[in-house]
Structures are given as C-alpha cells and as structure tokens.
Design a protein around this motif. Structure first.
Motif, short mmCIF file in Angstrom:
data_model
loop_
_atom_site.label_atom_id
_atom_site.label_comp_id
_atom_site.label_asym_id
_atom_site.label_seq_id
_atom_site.Cartn_x
_atom_site.Cartn_y
_atom_site.Cartn_z
N THR A 18 29.97 35.72 42.46
CA THR A 18 29.81 35.96 43.89
C THR A 18 30.96 36.79 44.43
OG1 THR A 18 28.72 33.80 44.07
CG2 THR A 18 29.49 34.79 46.13
N VAL A 72 33.84 34.09 40.77
CA VAL A 72 33.92 34.96 41.94
C VAL A 72 34.59 36.28 41.57
CG1 VAL A 72 33.93 33.06 43.61
CG2 VAL A 72 36.11 33.91 42.70
N ASN A 118 38.92 30.42 47.63
CA ASN A 118 38.28 30.07 46.37
C ASN A 118 39.36 29.79 45.34
OD1 ASN A 118 36.32 32.31 47.71
ND2 ASN A 118 35.15 30.75 46.66
#
Length: 120
Positions: free
Chosen positions: A82, A52, A46
């Motif tokens: 997330t 995140v 990512n």
C-alpha cells in the motif's frame, strides 16, 4: 443474448480502463530500495513490519495515490503493498519499500534491486 452480454462486458471494461490515468495503466521498471517507515506523507504512521511503500515525489504530486495498492515483482518474488509515503529521492519508476515488503522480493543485504511494478 449471451453474445450481447459478453460484448457489453467487453465495452464496459474498455471504458473503465480508458478512464484510468495513463500512469495507472503502466508497468514501471526501476529500482527497489527500503527505508525506515514512520509517519508518512499520507498522514498515517506505519511500521517496518507492514507491506507499505513510498512513491516518487513526481507521482505523488500528480495524483492521490495514498492508500492505493501496487504489485511489485522481481525474479525472486512478488509483493502487493500500500502507498503511504513519498520518496523525494526516487525516480518516477522506482519505489522505496518497507523492510517487510523488501524482504518478500529480495535480500536486504542487496540494498537496491531491479523491480517491475504496477498499480492494482
């Protein structure tokens, strides 16, 4: 008939909530920090611009939280992010956020902020 439908719905919701592990029903209070995002323990790469987070080693070891969403709140904002990584130095109630997620709820210059968070 309408009363029975409502009662059935309430019973179903109680059953679903009780089926969740205790930590997924809790509201945590801890510290929010930020880190340089990359290849996470969930196996995906990512970037710092994504919303995140990394959870503590103890939480990541207890369940499969990869891909789960959490809601993080401070007095200055709220962000949904997330779970993509593990934070070895985090306490169970703290979260390491991507810079993009951190900026939504605090100032980067602070480095560490008080947060409340829960699983969605």
């Amino acid at each position: 008939m309408k009363f029975q439908s409502i009662l059935l719905f309430i019973c179903l919701m109680i059953t679903l909530i009780q089926a969740l592990p205790l930590q997924e029903r809790s509201i945590f209070s801890g510290d929010g920090t930020f880190y340089t995002v990359g290849l996470g323990s969930c196996g995906k790469t990512n970037t710092d611009s994504e919303l995140v987070v990394a959870l503590s080693s103890s939480l990541m070891a207890k369940g499969k939280y990869c891909g789960k969403k959490i809601k993080i709140t401070t007095p200055t904002g709220t962000v949904t992010a997330t779970v993509v990584d593990t934070c070895p130095s985090c306490s169970p109630s703290s979260v390491d956020l991507s810079p993009a997620a951190f900026k939504k709820i605090g100032k980067v210059a602070a480095g560490r902020i008080s947060i409340k968070w829960s699983f969605l």
